[in-house]
Design a protein around this motif. Structure first.
Motif, short mmCIF file in Angstrom:
data_model
loop_
_atom_site.label_atom_id
_atom_site.label_comp_id
_atom_site.label_asym_id
_atom_site.label_seq_id
_atom_site.Cartn_x
_atom_site.Cartn_y
_atom_site.Cartn_z
N MET A 10 57.61 8.39 -8.16
CA MET A 10 58.73 8.73 -9.02
C MET A 10 58.68 7.83 -10.26
O MET A 10 58.42 6.64 -10.15
N SER A 11 58.93 8.41 -11.42
CA SER A 11 58.90 7.63 -12.65
C SER A 11 60.07 6.63 -12.68
O SER A 11 61.11 6.85 -12.05
N VAL A 12 59.88 5.55 -13.42
CA VAL A 12 60.92 4.52 -13.52
C VAL A 12 62.18 5.09 -14.17
O VAL A 12 63.29 4.79 -13.74
N SER A 13 62.03 5.97 -15.18
CA SER A 13 63.21 6.53 -15.83
C SER A 13 64.00 7.43 -14.87
O SER A 13 65.23 7.35 -14.81
N ARG A 14 63.31 8.25 -14.10
CA ARG A 14 64.00 9.10 -13.10
C ARG A 14 64.65 8.23 -12.03
O ARG A 14 65.77 8.47 -11.61
N GLN A 15 63.93 7.21 -11.62
CA GLN A 15 64.45 6.31 -10.60
C GLN A 15 65.70 5.59 -11.10
O GLN A 15 66.67 5.42 -10.37
N PHE A 16 65.68 5.18 -12.37
CA PHE A 16 66.85 4.50 -12.92
C PHE A 16 68.04 5.45 -13.01
O PHE A 16 69.18 5.04 -12.79
N ILE A 17 67.81 6.72 -13.32
CA ILE A 17 68.90 7.70 -13.35
C ILE A 17 69.53 7.84 -11.97
O ILE A 17 70.75 7.87 -11.82
N ILE A 18 68.70 7.91 -10.94
CA ILE A 18 69.23 7.99 -9.57
C ILE A 18 69.97 6.69 -9.23
O ILE A 18 71.06 6.73 -8.64
N PHE A 19 69.39 5.56 -9.63
CA PHE A 19 70.04 4.27 -9.41
C PHE A 19 71.42 4.24 -10.08
O PHE A 19 72.39 3.76 -9.50
N ALA A 20 71.50 4.76 -11.29
CA ALA A 20 72.78 4.80 -12.00
C ALA A 20 73.78 5.71 -11.29
O ALA A 20 74.97 5.38 -11.20
N ALA A 21 73.32 6.84 -10.77
CA ALA A 21 74.22 7.75 -10.03
C ALA A 21 74.73 7.08 -8.76
O ALA A 21 75.92 7.18 -8.43
N VAL A 22 73.86 6.40 -8.06
CA VAL A 22 74.28 5.64 -6.89
C VAL A 22 75.25 4.54 -7.33
O VAL A 22 76.25 4.27 -6.65
N GLY A 23 74.98 3.97 -8.49
CA GLY A 23 75.86 2.94 -9.04
C GLY A 23 77.27 3.44 -9.27
O GLY A 23 78.24 2.70 -9.11
N VAL A 24 77.41 4.71 -9.64
CA VAL A 24 78.74 5.29 -9.82
C VAL A 24 79.50 5.27 -8.49
O VAL A 24 80.68 4.89 -8.44
N ALA A 25 78.83 5.66 -7.42
CA ALA A 25 79.48 5.62 -6.10
C ALA A 25 79.86 4.20 -5.72
O ALA A 25 80.97 3.93 -5.22
N ALA A 26 78.96 3.25 -5.97
CA ALA A 26 79.25 1.84 -5.67
C ALA A 26 80.37 1.32 -6.57
O ALA A 26 81.22 0.54 -6.11
N MET A 27 80.40 1.77 -7.82
CA MET A 27 81.47 1.35 -8.74
C MET A 27 82.83 1.86 -8.28
O MET A 27 83.84 1.17 -8.44
N ILE A 28 82.86 3.06 -7.74
CA ILE A 28 84.13 3.60 -7.25
C ILE A 28 84.67 2.69 -6.14
O ILE A 28 85.85 2.35 -6.12
N ALA A 29 83.79 2.28 -5.24
CA ALA A 29 84.21 1.36 -4.17
C ALA A 29 84.62 0.01 -4.76
O ALA A 29 85.67 -0.55 -4.41
#
Length: 128
Positions: free
Chosen positions: A1-20
């Motif tokens: 997986m490319s770093v840019s795609r991986q960072f986008i997924i990381f950011a989406a996961v980050g949204v869930a973590a930010m909600i918590a």
């Protein structure tokens, strides 16, 4: 997986973590009268649990055993915890920024640190 795609997924996961994280922070400050710095540290732990579970599965697709990835994640999270305290203390307590603005700035800094540290150290992927 490319770093840019991986960072986008990381950011989406980050949204869930930010909600918590932000949910605990705001609830403790507004609902229970806590000071922002201790409240954000409780929120950081809540978000960290969400982050570990989702990043392991979706961002890094790691097969590293929990026994190995878990302590590595905890070490990276401990540094992030310290950075969260440092920046929230400096931005809110010392410079007087409103606590949510201070937290947004802190989140950006800790997010960059966490992405690289988890990619390289926690889940064992090369930086390329």
């Amino acid at each position: 997986m490319s770093v840019s795609r991986q960072f986008i997924i990381f950011a989406a996961v980050g949204v869930a973590a930010m909600i918590a994280h932000y949910g605990a922070l705001i609830g403790l400050v507004e609902g229970m009268g806590w000071r922002p710095v201790p409240a954000t540290l409780v929120g950081y732990i809540c978000g960290g649990i969400v982050s570990y579970l989702l990043n392991r599965r979706h961002t890094y697709q790691s097969d590293r055993p929990h026994e190995e990835a878990g302590w590595r994640f905890a070490l990276v999270a401990a540094v992030g915890f310290g950075l969260t305290w440092l920046f929230m203390f400096a931005l809110h307590d010392k410079l007087g920024l409103q606590y949510l603005l201070a937290q947004l700035i802190t989140t950006a800094i800790v997010m960059a640190w966490s992405f690289l540290a988890h990619k390289w150290f926690t889940f064992g992927e090369p930086l390329a």
